[in-house]
Write an enzyme that holds these catalytic residues in place. Structure first.
Site, PDB file in Angstrom:
ATOM      1  N   LYS A  62       0.824  -1.196   0.000  1.00  0.00           N
ATOM      2  CA  LYS A  62       0.000   0.000   0.000  1.00  0.00           C
ATOM      3  C   LYS A  62       0.866   1.258   0.000  1.00  0.00           C
ATOM      4  O   LYS A  62       0.679   2.165  -0.817  1.00  0.00           O
ATOM      5  CB  LYS A  62      -0.895  -0.028   1.248  1.00  0.00           C
ATOM      6  CG  LYS A  62      -2.104   0.853   1.166  1.00  0.00           C
ATOM      7  CD  LYS A  62      -2.945   0.723   2.427  1.00  0.00           C
ATOM      8  CE  LYS A  62      -3.804  -0.529   2.424  1.00  0.00           C
ATOM      9  NZ  LYS A  62      -4.418  -0.801   3.737  1.00  0.00           N
ATOM     10  N   ARG A 131      -3.175   3.065   8.515  1.00  0.00           N
ATOM     11  CA  ARG A 131      -3.473   1.896   7.683  1.00  0.00           C
ATOM     12  C   ARG A 131      -2.342   0.878   7.744  1.00  0.00           C
ATOM     13  O   ARG A 131      -1.176   1.251   7.713  1.00  0.00           O
ATOM     14  CB  ARG A 131      -3.680   2.349   6.230  1.00  0.00           C
ATOM     15  CG  ARG A 131      -4.492   3.623   6.106  1.00  0.00           C
ATOM     16  CD  ARG A 131      -4.443   4.247   4.732  1.00  0.00           C
ATOM     17  NE  ARG A 131      -5.081   3.437   3.703  1.00  0.00           N
ATOM     18  CZ  ARG A 131      -5.169   3.800   2.433  1.00  0.00           C
ATOM     19  NH1 ARG A 131      -4.626   4.947   2.026  1.00  0.00           N
ATOM     20  NH2 ARG A 131      -5.750   3.022   1.546  1.00  0.00           N
ATOM     21  N   GLY A 140      -6.558 -10.151   7.442  1.00  0.00           N
ATOM     22  CA  GLY A 140      -6.293 -10.627   8.794  1.00  0.00           C
ATOM     23  C   GLY A 140      -5.445  -9.651   9.578  1.00  0.00           C
ATOM     24  O   GLY A 140      -5.293  -9.754  10.781  1.00  0.00           O
ATOM     25  N   MET A 142      -4.607  -5.668  10.897  1.00  0.00           N
ATOM     26  CA  MET A 142      -5.506  -4.712  11.524  1.00  0.00           C
ATOM     27  C   MET A 142      -6.245  -3.870  10.490  1.00  0.00           C
ATOM     28  O   MET A 142      -5.695  -3.460   9.491  1.00  0.00           O
ATOM     29  CB  MET A 142      -4.736  -3.783  12.447  1.00  0.00           C
ATOM     30  CG  MET A 142      -5.680  -3.060  13.396  1.00  0.00           C
ATOM     31  SD  MET A 142      -4.885  -1.728  14.254  1.00  0.00           S
ATOM     32  CE  MET A 142      -5.066  -0.418  13.076  1.00  0.00           C
ATOM     33  N   ARG A 375      -3.304  -1.014  -6.789  1.00  0.00           N
ATOM     34  CA  ARG A 375      -2.449  -2.199  -6.867  1.00  0.00           C
ATOM     35  C   ARG A 375      -2.816  -2.962  -8.125  1.00  0.00           C
ATOM     36  O   ARG A 375      -3.914  -2.762  -8.682  1.00  0.00           O
ATOM     37  CB  ARG A 375      -2.621  -3.088  -5.651  1.00  0.00           C
ATOM     38  CG  ARG A 375      -4.020  -3.585  -5.529  1.00  0.00           C
ATOM     39  CD  ARG A 375      -4.229  -4.368  -4.260  1.00  0.00           C
ATOM     40  NE  ARG A 375      -5.658  -4.598  -4.110  1.00  0.00           N
ATOM     41  CZ  ARG A 375      -6.220  -5.130  -3.053  1.00  0.00           C
ATOM     42  NH1 ARG A 375      -5.483  -5.481  -2.028  1.00  0.00           N
ATOM     43  NH2 ARG A 375      -7.508  -5.317  -3.012  1.00  0.00           N
ATOM     44  N   SER A 870      16.904 -40.534 -17.486  1.00  0.00           N
ATOM     45  CA  SER A 870      15.612 -39.944 -17.189  1.00  0.00           C
ATOM     46  C   SER A 870      15.476 -39.959 -15.670  1.00  0.00           C
ATOM     47  O   SER A 870      15.518 -41.023 -15.048  1.00  0.00           O
ATOM     48  CB  SER A 870      14.496 -40.758 -17.843  1.00  0.00           C
ATOM     49  OG  SER A 870      13.249 -40.220 -17.480  1.00  0.00           O
ATOM     50  N   CYS A 938      10.941 -37.961 -15.613  1.00  0.00           N
ATOM     51  CA  CYS A 938       9.672 -38.635 -15.849  1.00  0.00           C
ATOM     52  C   CYS A 938       8.860 -38.793 -14.572  1.00  0.00           C
ATOM     53  O   CYS A 938       7.878 -39.495 -14.541  1.00  0.00           O
ATOM     54  CB  CYS A 938       9.880 -39.979 -16.539  1.00  0.00           C
ATOM     55  SG  CYS A 938      10.852 -41.126 -15.566  1.00  0.00           S
ATOM     56  N   TYR A 958      14.180 -32.433 -21.578  1.00  0.00           N
ATOM     57  CA  TYR A 958      12.720 -32.547 -21.617  1.00  0.00           C
ATOM     58  C   TYR A 958      12.156 -32.928 -20.263  1.00  0.00           C
ATOM     59  O   TYR A 958      12.872 -33.419 -19.388  1.00  0.00           O
ATOM     60  CB  TYR A 958      12.276 -33.570 -22.669  1.00  0.00           C
ATOM     61  CG  TYR A 958      12.627 -34.998 -22.335  1.00  0.00           C
ATOM     62  CD1 TYR A 958      11.772 -35.792 -21.574  1.00  0.00           C
ATOM     63  CD2 TYR A 958      13.816 -35.574 -22.781  1.00  0.00           C
ATOM     64  CE1 TYR A 958      12.086 -37.095 -21.254  1.00  0.00           C
ATOM     65  CE2 TYR A 958      14.138 -36.886 -22.469  1.00  0.00           C
ATOM     66  CZ  TYR A 958      13.274 -37.640 -21.706  1.00  0.00           C
ATOM     67  OH  TYR A 958      13.594 -38.931 -21.378  1.00  0.00           O
TER      68      TYR A 958
HETATM   69  P1  ADP Z   1      -7.695  -2.057   3.266  1.00  0.00           P
HETATM   70  O1  ADP Z   1      -6.309  -2.550   3.336  1.00  0.00           O
HETATM   71  O2  ADP Z   1      -8.651  -2.891   4.034  1.00  0.00           O
HETATM   72  O3  ADP Z   1      -8.121  -1.754   1.875  1.00  0.00           O
HETATM   73  P2  ADP Z   1      -7.350   0.783   3.599  1.00  0.00           P
HETATM   74  O4  ADP Z   1      -6.216   1.274   4.412  1.00  0.00           O
HETATM   75  O5  ADP Z   1      -7.183   0.850   2.140  1.00  0.00           O
HETATM   76  O6  ADP Z   1      -7.710  -0.679   4.089  1.00  0.00           O
HETATM   77  O7  ADP Z   1      -8.577   1.648   4.053  1.00  0.00           O
HETATM   78  C1  ADP Z   1      -9.865   1.249   4.340  1.00  0.00           C
HETATM   79  C2  ADP Z   1     -10.842   2.212   3.691  1.00  0.00           C
HETATM   80  O8  ADP Z   1     -10.611   3.531   4.150  1.00  0.00           O
HETATM   81  C3  ADP Z   1     -10.697   2.259   2.201  1.00  0.00           C
HETATM   82  O9  ADP Z   1     -11.962   2.397   1.627  1.00  0.00           O
HETATM   83  C4  ADP Z   1      -9.883   3.499   1.971  1.00  0.00           C
HETATM   84  O10 ADP Z   1     -10.111   4.034   0.708  1.00  0.00           O
HETATM   85  C5  ADP Z   1     -10.359   4.405   3.076  1.00  0.00           C
HETATM   86  N1  ADP Z   1      -9.320   5.348   3.475  1.00  0.00           N
HETATM   87  C6  ADP Z   1      -8.085   5.076   3.905  1.00  0.00           C
HETATM   88  N2  ADP Z   1      -7.394   6.198   4.144  1.00  0.00           N
HETATM   89  C7  ADP Z   1      -8.209   7.218   3.869  1.00  0.00           C
HETATM   90  C8  ADP Z   1      -8.069   8.638   3.918  1.00  0.00           C
HETATM   91  N3  ADP Z   1      -6.939   9.193   4.271  1.00  0.00           N
HETATM   92  N4  ADP Z   1      -9.122   9.376   3.560  1.00  0.00           N
HETATM   93  C9  ADP Z   1     -10.282   8.800   3.189  1.00  0.00           C
HETATM   94  N5  ADP Z   1     -10.499   7.490   3.124  1.00  0.00           N
HETATM   95  C10 ADP Z   1      -9.456   6.689   3.460  1.00  0.00           C
HETATM   96 MG    MG Z   2      -7.780  -0.491   0.692  1.00  0.00          MG
END
Ligand code: ADP
Ligand code: MG
Ligand code: MG
Length: 980
Positions: A62, A131, A140, A142, A375, A870, A938, A958
């Protein structure tokens, strides 16, 4: 050197130059080793403007991609990322790096400066999101906390700044809710309860309809809830909120769910996660705001455009959480044409930059578009093929890159019969697709019932919480297996894959109650024993009832397209010259519509490229003319292993019994004379089906007693007869009829007694290591000679009939060159005899399997008597590890995988360090002794994607695999040559 430079970078999100699709777990495991701890003064925090997409290992996927978008000048809210290295140090020492706090302060100050706002203070308080983000996408971890910085006092400033009370209180209640649940460990259900109570009280159909006052009350209630249930009260100091959230992200790396996921996906435990802090932008500021997700092209068809969902006046996950109904992006074009156009422009920039399908998250704040994530997007196997071809057509990637964008694993998935998704109901649950394939049957909840019902002819699906070795009988009997616990390496998954049985495991939403013979779904639905369910081991979906199955259109294509798709050297050229030959219309025949036609065309095209670039040849393991013909249609360029033992079963078994029981030389010769024409006919069929291509015939390998009745059965039979005869002897004066019967019985009895003696004589404690392979050839006079004669005569017959037979004779289980020399001398003499008798020249290469460590270690000497090697990697794996496959795989492999002794079964993917090293050594020594030594494989590894790439690397000529795996091997051989 800054640490960022030394960090290996590999992530499924990383679009270039690595393959677009997620790397196979094994590859990821190898490449994702944590970077070494840096020098004392390493930086732990990087501004978005400082990083780029190659830095996923350090900044998380990310963080790295946010940095890349920032570099591209796209509208990303400013922010910074705390590195995975900081997380690793925290996990190692239990404390944040000493300098981290200061670095965060400096970056926060810079952010505040830039925004002209301060975190949670002043008239226009700055808010941020915190994030998580590991190098590889990891559900899984946070969950993101939004709106960090809001407090009892800053919520008022926010309201005044935005001129919107409702918005401010909505943001605040969201923060307390998210922070309470993810940072302070309060059960999120408790917040939801209060939220729905508030909705009912306000007669609000959705959260969006809650008025400001209700949201303010909720914020208060939520704080009380946190005080009562949380580890502490909700913090009123903005910076403390930030620090606690960062630490919670670090801690979440070690959470139960994250660990489980890593084990399943073979992600190393020591990578750590990055933490991204990003200035908030608000999609919940009214109807001119909103949030959405988009793909740069249709993930199913590859069609360029933008596809996705949008939700007005919403924040964060609302759009995927299903709290309100979203609208398609086409609707955004109507609601906010300017933002829609801008989104199109940006997704085009991303496509061209990443040269692949991307997915994005965005937010519109009062008519202004912000990018929050991108991504390289996940896609189905079918989409991967289509998208690779689309990108090729658009000139975004070249042919070799296109090959790297698809995998053999994806192709294998396309070959299985599949459920007709259009006819499928909503799934009952979704688990992990552990062993692909579509299975329909009656749900049964214990192994014994599964076995009984299957015996009675019913199709069953074995449903268990998890399986153990005790369930093996039921697993063998079942059409499919479903468990509610465990991952891709659970017992169920490993065993099911070994058996090729479709399996869904870890469907956690299902509660399996074996005692009461039923399962309960998340929605409270119940499936009882005997009710029919359908499980899709590819997608992990579980359905109630019988979902109709349709044959894979790709399999149909291979069945049909042999001539065009690369059988024989002419076929290979044809495949690349005439890509249209077999593809168009092919899918339409399957009734699957234009989409399927396009898929088949894409597969056809990429197979053509693979055939053109690959260096490894692909042969098939086939014992019958029918299998050989199929293998050829699938593009095999010969047979690398024709086992002859199958040719001694069925009606020929009595002949083998006689051979074993023969007491005189004359008797033995008589039996061999009877076997000769039968064997010759077998080989003639194979040579005909593979005309013009090599056919490697392996002389008899298994121990002879495998052709005799089971020792116990026979003992019982003899004992019973003995008892009966004792009875007859007791009742004297019987009639003539009885006497005759007694005579026949005597003969049968004598035969059985002789057979029993032979079985006893041949019985071995450890048949795998006993009298078999070349040892048989040396101990049983005339046996190998008969087989060699049959090969030579069949070849002569075919040649005289105008065919081009290319037989090769392979001697199994050689340990020393001396064994090979002895067998070879006799074989050469036999071949020469046939050639003389038929009046033609016969050149039949004679080689050996390398399946014993001793042969591999003395390969230089063995090569002096071999025209080819082989590698029999199945037996080589057994003998190198000292494993008996049948005993260990179902026995303790699940435990071994669980404990991380190995990450994948060495029978599935070649054990590069051990078995692979021997293969490499032997190949080198063999070639050194004999430059023109032909080298092949084989074992089953010949059809395993990772193993095929290894065999390419060590320079084999092969691989040979089962006919159904031939397309996978062709593709992977091409990918290996293309640098995958
Ligand atoms: P995930 O890994 O579960 O996608 P994210 O970190 O991308 O988690 O964020 C969860 C949600 O919060 C997503 O919809 C993301 O677009 C939104 N989000 C994250 N950061 C911001 C921000 N700075 N402003 C507005 N929305 C945000
Ligand atoms: Mg996201
Ligand atoms: Mg073997």
């Amino acid at each position: 050197m800054p640490e960022t430079q030394t960090t290996p970078s590999l992530t499924p999100h990383d679009p270039s130059p690595a393959p677009a699709a997620a790397p196979s777990p094994a590859a990821a495991g190898a490449a994702l080793a944590a970077p070494p701890p840096g020098p004392a003064a390493v930086r732990h925090v990087f501004d978005f403007a400082e990083g780029h997409r190659e830095q996923a290992a350090l900044l998380g996927g990310k963080g790295a991609n946010l940095a890349e978008m920032t570099r591209l000048g796209l509208p990303v809210p400013p922010g910074f990322t705390i590195t995975t290295a900081a997380c690793r140090e925290y996990l190692r020492t239990g404390a944040e790096p000493a300098t981290l706090g200061g670095e965060v302060s400096a970056h926060l100050a810079a952010l505040e400066e830039r925004m002209g706002r301060r975190l949670g203070r002043g008239a226009a308080p700055l808010l941020v999101s915190v994030r998580s983000g590991a190098a590889v996408s990891m559900p899984g971890m946070m969950e993101t906390v939004l709106n960090v910085g809001l407090t009892d006092s800053s919520v008022h400033s926010l309201a005044a700044w935005a001129g919107d009370e409702r918005f401010a209180w909505d943001s605040y209640r969201r923060l307390i809710q998210m922070f309470g649940a993810t940072v302070l460990g309060v059960d999120s259900g408790l917040f939801e309860e209060r939220l729905s109570r508030a909705r009912r009280a306000a007669h609000a159909p959705t959260d969006a309809a809650l008025p400001a006052a209700a949201l303010r009350d909720l914020a208060g209630e939520f704080q009380e809830l946190v005080r009562a249930e949380g580890r502490r009260a909700f913090p009123q100091e903005p910076r403390e909120q930030l620090d606690l959230a960062v630490r919670a992200v670090f801690d979440s790396w070690q959470g139960e769910r994250a660990r489980l996921y890593r084990r399943q996906e073979r992600i190393p435990d020591d990578l750590g996660t990055a933490v991204t802090v990003c200035a908030m932008v608000f999609g919940n500021l009214g109807p001119d705001s909103g949030t959405g997700v988009a793909f740069t092209r249709d993930p199913a068809t590859g069609q360029r455009g933008i596809y996705g969902d949008y939700l007005q006046n919403a924040q964060g996950e609302d759009v995927v959480a299903g709290v309100r109904n979203t609208v398609p992006l086409s609707e955004l074009a109507r609601l906010d044409p300017a933002s829609h156009a801008e989104l199109r422009r940006i997704t085009a920039v991303l496509e061209n930059h990443y040269r692949d399908l991307c997915d994005v998250e965005f937010t519109i704040e009062r008519g202004r578009l912000w990018m929050l994530q991108t991504r390289v997007g996940k896609r189905t196997a079918a989409a991967a093929f289509r998208i690779a071809c689309q990108l090729l057509d658009e000139g975004l990637i070249d042919e070799r890159e296109a090959l790297r964008r698809v995998t053999g694993g994806q192709l294998a998935r396309l070959l299985f019969p599949r459920f007709d998704e259009e006819a499928a109901p909503a799934p009952l649950a979704r688990g992990i697709g552990a062993s692909p394939g579509a299975a329909v049957g009656a749900a049964v909840f214990d192994s014994a019932t599964a076995a009984q019902w299957a015996e009675a002819g019913r199709a069953v699906i074995l449903v268990r919480r998890e399986t153990s070795p005790d369930d093996l009988g039921g697993m063998l009997a079942a059409r499919g297996i479903l468990t509610s616990r465990g991952g891709k390496t659970s017992h169920a998954a490993v065993v099911a894959r070994g058996m090729g049985t479709p399996c869904v495991c870890g469907a956690e939403a299902l509660e399996v109650d074996a005692a009461n013979r039923r399962l309960t779904t998340a929605g409270g639905g119940v499936v009882r024993e005997g009710e029919v369910i359908s499980v899709d081991g590819g997608t992990g979906r579980v359905y109630r009832g019988e979902v109709p199955v349709v044959p894979s259109e790709v399999m149909e294509y291979f069945e049909r397209a042999g001539q065009a798709a690369g059988a024989g050297s002419a076929g290979r050229a044809a495949a690349s010259r005439a890509p249209q030959a077999a593809a168009p219309g092919a899918g339409a025949g399957a009734g699957a519509g234009a989409g399927a036609g396009e898929l088949v065309a894409a597969v056809h095209r990429l197979m053509g490229i693979a055939d053109r670039v690959r260096r490894l040849d692909v042969r098939a393991n086939a014992d019958t003319a029918q299998d050989a013909a199929r293998a050829r249609r699938f593009g095999a360029r010969g047979i690398g292993l024709a086992r002859t033992e199958h040719m001694f079963l069925g009606e020929r078994r009595p002949l083998v019994e006689r051979l074993i029981l023969a007491e005189t030389e004359a008797e033995r010769r008589e039996v061999l004379r009877e076997l000769l024409p039968l064997q010759r006919a077998d080989f003639t069929g194979l040579f005909e089906a593979m005309d013009g291509l090599p056919v490697t015939v392996r002389l008899l390998d298994p121990p002879l007693h495998e052709f005799l009745p089971d020792l116990t059965d026979l003992s019982v039979r003899v004992a019973l007869r003995g008892a009966r005869e004792a009875g007859h002897a007791g009742s004297a004066g019987e009639g003539a009829g009885a006497g005759d019967a007694g005579g026949a019985g005597d003969a049968a009895g004598r035969a059985d007694a002789r057979l029993l003696a032979a079985v006893r004589r041949l019985h071995e404690q450890n048949p795998m290591l006993g009298l078999r392979g070349v040892r048989l050839g040396l101990v049983v006079p005339g046996l190998f000679a008969m087989q060699v004669r049959a090969v030579a005569e069949a070849a002569a017959d075919r040649a005289l009939a105008g065919g081009t037979p290319l037989p090769e004779i392979m001697i199994p289980l050689v340990g020393t060159v001396r064994e090979l020399e002895l067998v070879r001398a006799e074989a050469e003499e036999t071949v020469a005899g046939v050639a003389r008798a038929r009046g033609l020249a016969l050149r039949i290469p004679i080689g050996t399997m390398i399946e014993l460590p001793r042969a591999a270690l003395t390969a230089g000497r063995v090569a002096t008597a071999a025209d080819f090697f082989s590698f029999g990697t199945n037996d080589l794996t057994q003998t190198v590890w000292g494993f008996s496959r049948d005993d260990v795989e179902a026995g303790f492999f699940a435990t071994y995988l669980e404990k991380g002794v190995f990450q994948v079964s060495p029978f599935e993917t070649i054990d590069v360090e051990g078995v692979g090293a021997l293969v490499e050594t032997a190949a080198r020594a063999g070639r050194a002794a004999r430059g023109d030594l032909k080298l092949g494989v084989c074992g089953e590894h010949g059809g395993d994607p990772d193993s095929v790439r290894f065999f390419h690397r060590v320079g084999l000529d092969y691989v040979s695999c089962s006919p159904f795996r031939v397309p996978v091997a062709r593709l992977e051989a091409g990918r290996a040559a293309a640098g995958a």
